[in-house]
Design a protein around this motif. Structure first.
Motif: not given
Ligand code: ACO
Length: 457
Positions: A372-387
């Motif tokens: 299966f696959s995971l798509r990583v969110s676009q938002d990498a800004s400081p404090g973003s969920p990904l960050d």
């Protein structure tokens, strides 16, 4: 709900390990067999005072504490494990002790077992719950944990132990891509645990590798077909190839098998390409393999070598960063692939990950497998969920460095002790609190009626 996937991820591994190089000497095998041959550096293990319940207690409490979550905010919790210490009572029910003070008992989900696949089955269930009419707006938690131990012999260096907990919900930085799943299931006796009095599996190592690679071929074929048909519906006509994954993670019994698996996927691409250029580029020199059939090549060293060499750069870029935990802690079974995900996140920047597709191959002997696959969110800004997710895992290498190295003969003795006390009633298990990280749950006592009691360091 939109963008259902993984919001947070917590990793637990034991505070002690053996060095594979020392284990080679101790086992009397040729130098390099475990390290270069299997691709393993170190192996984590538990003393007798850690069991599947304590591992899962530790990782779930860590997830909730570090994420500052309330126990009320969890509406589903399920466990994927193959470390069975009770034929009836689920690990999930033991974890309900953590919810006690909150009064929250409205928590769906129970244990799922099939070798190393239970965690993936649980993740699929959790995501399905969030996307369903039964969802009540709360988070789901998926726990995978195992103590992977083998009898003395050639499989022993491929052990490991650990647990991973994942917070699942909407608006996630790692989104499970809808409709993009390829599954392959069949009946096989490659690895199984028919002796309920022993922690050790019955394993046919070479067969298990063939089963793994066959499942990989089948899952990739189905995954690719579904991706291509999604594209077709959007008016795009082109084949899916490895280029469409920025990263690829695998269930990792040992790292060398994963490197071979990347080669295997390239072989799949090569055979599916109508007119590959074998004079230059990626497929250079592979013309002699043009006529091979996938099903005839599971034991071919020639094919393996050629495609491993051709895919070396792809492996280095897409997969190698995910092997940190696997090479230094070993095969954790159900958490193995999720440990690869954690390692990838720990060793990449949010900017590098943003917007990418991570391909994931999960395999459990017996057998059940999915890609299966995971798509990583676009938002990498400081404090973003990904960050936040990425920074929460940044200390993984330092945590591995902080473990205690144990000599192979002491490791062997501890394994012996586990054998002798496994499933023993009315005893206090052997093991020192000093050999645990702070915050670790451990087994203090098994009473005459086999009821287990735990404490937290
Ligand atoms: N220097 C460098 N490499 C060496 C050396 C050396 N001195 N000696 C051996 N090797 C290489 C071998 O060539 C081989 O590599 P290759 O396959 O690329 O040629 C590798 O080391 C392993 O050697 P084998 O002889 O194949 O190992 P053996 O058969 O003794 O055990 C096995 C390996 C089958 C993986 C065993 O550890 C096992 O059964 N493990 C558990 C099962 C398993 O993990 N299966 C995977 C899928 S199922 C699951 O996840 C549980």
């Amino acid at each position: 709900p939109k963008d259902v996937g993984i919001l947070a991820l917590e990793v637990y591994f034991p505070a002690q390990y053996v060095e594979q190089e020392e284990l080679e000497r101790y086992d009397g095998v040729e130098a390099g067999k475990y390290t270069r041959g299997l691709g393993q550096q170190q192996m984590g293990f538990c003393a007798a005072h850690e069991d599947i319940n304590s591992l899962c207690l530790t990782v779930v409490q860590r997830l909730v504490e570090r994420g500052r979550l309330s126990w009320d905010s969890i509406g589903r919790l399920e466990v994927g494990t193959e470390t069975v210490i009770d034929k009836s009572k689920a690990v999930k029910t033991v974890l309900m002790q953590l919810f006690h003070d909150s009064g929250n008992t409205d928590v769906e989900g129970i244990d799922t077992t099939n070798a190393c696949y239970g965690g993936t089955a649980s993740l699929f269930n959790a995501a399905a719950w969030v996307e369903s009419s039964a969802w009540d707006g709360r988070y789901a938690v998926v726990v995978c944990g195992d103590i992977a131990v083998y009898a003395t012999g050639n499989a022993r260096p491929t052990g490991g132990a650990g647990a991973i907990a994942m917070l699942v919900g909407p608006n996630a930085p790692l989104v499970l891509e809808r409709g993009l799943r390829g599954t392959h299931m069949e009946h096989a006796y490659d690895f199984y645990k028919p002796d309920l009095s022993s922690e050790y599996p019955v394993v046919d190592g070479q067969l298990s590798i063939q089963c793994y690679l066959r499942a990989l071929d089948r899952c990739y074929a189905v995954y690719r077909r579904k991706a291509e048909s999604q594209w077709q519906q959007a008016g795009i006509q082109r084949p899916f190839t490895l280029d469409d994954f920025k990263f690829i993670i695998f269930h990792t019994p040992f790292c060398k098998l994963v490197q071979k698996s990347v080669g295997r996927l390239l072989l799949n691409d090569f055979l599916a390409t109508p007119n590959p250029d074998t004079a230059a580029g990626l497929y250079k020199g592979l013309q002699p393999f043009r006529g091979v059939k996938l099903e005839d090549t599971y034991t071919s060293k020639e094919v393996e070598k050629a495609f491993q060499a051709a895919s070396q750069e792809i492996f280095n870029q897409k997969t190698k960063p995910s092997l940190l935990l696997s090479s230094r802690n070993g095969n954790m079974y159900t958490p193995s692939m999720y440990g690869c995900l954690a390692s990838l996140l720990a060793q990449s920047s949010a900017r590098d990950l943003a917007g990418s597709r991570i391909g994931a191959f999960s395999y459990g002997s017996g057998l059940a497998a999915s890609m299966f696959s995971l798509r990583v969110s676009q938002d990498a800004s400081p404090g973003s969920p990904l960050d936040k997710l990425v920074s929460s895992l940044a200390d993984l290498p330092a945590r591995l460095d902080a473990r205690k190295r144990v000599a192979p003969q002491d490791f062997a003795e501890i394994m012996k002790r586990r054998e002798e006390t496994h499933h023993l009633a009315d005893h206090a298990p052997h093991g020192s609190q000093a050999d645990l990280f702070p915050g670790t749950w451990y087994l203090t006592r098994v009473d005459a009626k086999y009821r287990r009691e735990y404490a937290r360091k």
